[in-house]
Write an enzyme that holds these catalytic residues in place. Sequence first.
Site, short mmCIF file in Angstrom:
data_model
loop_
_atom_site.label_atom_id
_atom_site.label_comp_id
_atom_site.label_asym_id
_atom_site.label_seq_id
_atom_site.Cartn_x
_atom_site.Cartn_y
_atom_site.Cartn_z
N TYR A 137 25.52 46.95 -3.52
CA TYR A 137 24.58 47.09 -2.40
C TYR A 137 23.40 47.98 -2.77
CZ TYR A 137 22.64 47.82 2.24
OH TYR A 137 21.79 47.88 3.31
N GLU A 144 15.34 44.71 -3.89
CA GLU A 144 14.54 44.06 -2.85
C GLU A 144 13.37 44.93 -2.42
OE1 GLU A 144 15.61 41.52 0.30
OE2 GLU A 144 17.74 41.63 -0.17
#
Length: 211
Positions: A137, A144
Amino acid sequence: MAGVGSAVRRIYLAVYNWIVFAGWAQVLYYAILALWSSGHEAVYSAVERPLQFAQTAAIMEILHGLVGLVRSPVSATLPQIGSSFPETRFHILVTTLVISWSITEIIRYSFFGMKEALGFTPSWLLWLRYSTFMVLYPTGISSEVGLIWIALPYIKTSEKYCFRLPNRWNFSYDYYFTSILALMIYIPGSPHMFTYMLSQRKKALSKAKTA
């Protein structure tokens, strides 16, 4: 009749999960192959088509939540569907994003596929499902955010995906400010999501121990 409906639901979800699992496995395979043979610049081109399939399948997951086929809240599913930026497709962060995504989704879809097909999941897969996010994660969300940030100057100067007034629809949209808004949500929202996943991990692994 309810039993038949339940069986059809389980068969459909099992097939769906294993098909999407295969899609993400293909993404990971092509990503690693391209990275090994040609470097990170070749990764996006290698995975573009299977990645489009895998991301499109995620739309079905939202529909599953809306119609009640699965109990996953739509709000928890939406943030997991990331964005791709053509302007940054040769950046190394694309590689870290694709690999983080694909490993996460391979584990997730195999977990649910096995659960729907067999009615249970092995303990090692349960552990992977609720533990690998602690590494994947942060790498995924950092990639991103980094890609959005890198793309901002290009988005601003090119006005790509923007709609300016006047136009026939009397509607305006600025992709640049949408990207900034995404950053404003991602950065403070990521710790909240990570904390949520930690609580889910504790709950799931504790339940498995007492089962």
